[in-house]
Design an enzyme around this catalytic site. Structure first.
Site, short mmCIF file in Angstrom:
data_model
loop_
_atom_site.label_atom_id
_atom_site.label_comp_id
_atom_site.label_asym_id
_atom_site.label_seq_id
_atom_site.Cartn_x
_atom_site.Cartn_y
_atom_site.Cartn_z
N ASP A 62 -7.02 -4.09 -4.53
CA ASP A 62 -6.65 -2.75 -4.03
C ASP A 62 -5.37 -2.24 -4.69
OD1 ASP A 62 -7.91 -4.61 -2.33
OD2 ASP A 62 -7.57 -3.43 -0.54
N ASP B 226 0.82 -1.23 0.00
CA ASP B 226 0.00 0.00 0.00
C ASP B 226 0.85 1.27 0.00
OD1 ASP B 226 -2.50 -1.13 -0.28
OD2 ASP B 226 -2.67 -1.54 1.87
N1 GLY Z 1 -6.76 -1.55 1.08
C1 GLY Z 1 -7.44 -2.12 2.16
C2 GLY Z 1 -8.87 -1.81 2.22
O1 GLY Z 1 -9.46 -1.29 1.29
O2 GLY Z 1 -9.44 -2.10 3.25
#
Ligand code: GLY
Length: 375
Positions: free
Chosen positions: A148, A87
């Protein structure tokens, strides 16, 4: 109506900065944020909101705060603190890259490039994907991609544009291809995650972590797909990504309840008390606004998506926002982080707040957030 919602967001953000200086919001189960150090995947959204507020108001308090926060992002990267995941785009685009976009902050640009190098460490050549979670060789996570990540790879596309180094682009495109092929399903819904054999990249099967069940469609994942593929189109101009984004958006809209704001999973049975995920609808609105920038006037999807954005944003402002509730810290209620895990169902989500404000500013000011440099 949009202006009132933006002003409310600006006031709440200013208040939060004053009450919790140099702290970042954490998810709690208490319908409020808990304020602490930067140690998760979500801090970039708070800094991004502060940049959005600065762009709207030009109040130097916002710029000074966002620039001061950069020290934290810098230290985190230097110390490799809480960065063992993919992330990195969520963290460094709305903070470091934003500082370059908005304020020509050279240090921010350098930091974003370093962050791109960090994200590259998660590339798995054997399987041709970016590993989402865990360390290389991790038994459970070693072969896992998640939808994601489509929002993290813009950092790599951007790094390619800045440096001309083809490796960033090769990785971003290969990962987008893997995601399109394995995370998107034939009916335009999506898996949250997909597993490959780490040794040779042989596909194993789809699954979920935050969704209802392995074959269900987690609404936030579908929203990440809409926005993520739209951004892959912006960077590559490969029409198949635009088509994937549009199809994901149509699926999202066709499965919404009457008030145009998503429940936490499209396959969950709807009963009194089934949690919503307002953040999914805020992300999807931004993704659709991004798509709309690329559709031809005569494209029939243009009207559909314009209408969908308007309906969901009106609902978010009228029925989910905290307008008029001055003591609240969050902007939109009824977000859900991880319902089955019991974390943050029906609560404020900082990314929900960020994308809600981004959507409002896209609608009114043409300010598109910090996922790419403006031409
Ligand atoms: N990227 C993690 C979520 O959307 O919870």
């Amino acid at each position: 109506m949009w202006e009132q919602a933006i002003m409310d967001a600006v006031e709440k953000t200013k208040r939060n900065i004053g009450l919790f200086p140099m702290k970042f919001p954490h998810i709690t189960a208490e319908k409020r944020y808990e304020w602490g150090e930067s140690n998760d995947w979500i801090e970039g959204f708070y800094t991004g909101m502060i940049w959005l507020c600065y762009e709207y108001t030009k109040d130097p308090l916002f710029r000074d705060t966002a620039i001061a926060q950069l020290e934290d992002y810098k230290a985190r990267l230097e110390e490799k603190r809480h960065l063992d995941h993919h992330d990195i785009g969520f963290l460094y685009l709305p903070s470091a890259l934003a500082s370059w976009i908005v304020d020509e902050h050279k240090e921010g640009k350098q930091l974003a490039l370093k962050a791109a190098d960090h994200l590259m460490l998660r590339w798995r050549e054997e399987g041709q994907y970016i590993q989402a979670w865990g360390r290389k060789g991790d038994e459970k996570n070693g072969g896992r991609i998640i939808i994601d990540c489509m929002m993290n790879i813009p950092l790599l596309y951007w790094a390619y544009d800045q440096t001309g180094d083809e490796s960033y682009k090769r990785v971003a495109v290969a990962h987008a291809e893997k995601s399109r092929r394995y995370l998107m399903r034939g009916d335009d819904s999506s898996y949250h995650t997909f597993y490959f054999q780490p040794s040779d990249g042989k596909p194993i099967g789809g699954g979920t972590h935050q969704g209802y069940h392995d074959g269900s469609t987690w609404t936030r994942g579908q929203a990440w797909a809409i926005y993520g593929f739209a951004l892959s189109y912006r960077y590559t101009r490969d029409l198949k990504y635009l088509e994937t984004a549009v199809r994901a958006a149509r699926y999202f809209n066709e499965h919404l309840p009457e008030d145009h704001v998503a429940y936490w999973d499209f396959d969950v049975s709807i009963e009194a008390g089934t949690p919503r995920d307002s953040s999914a609808s805020a992300i999807a609105a931004c993704g659709m606004l991004e798509i709309l920038e690329h559709l031809e006037e005569e494209d029939g999807n243009k009207g559909l998506l314009t209408d969908a954005v308007e309906k969901s944003m009106i609902s978010l402002v009228n029925h989910y926002s905290t307008i008029g509730e001055a003591a609240e810290e969050g902007l939109i209620k009824h977000g859900s982080y991880y319902v089955r895990g019991g974390i943050g169902p029906d609560d404020y989500m900082i990314w929900g707040d960020y994308y809600y404000l981004e959507a409002l500013l896209r609608l009114t000011e043409g300010i598109p957030g910090y996922w790419y440099e403006r031409g």
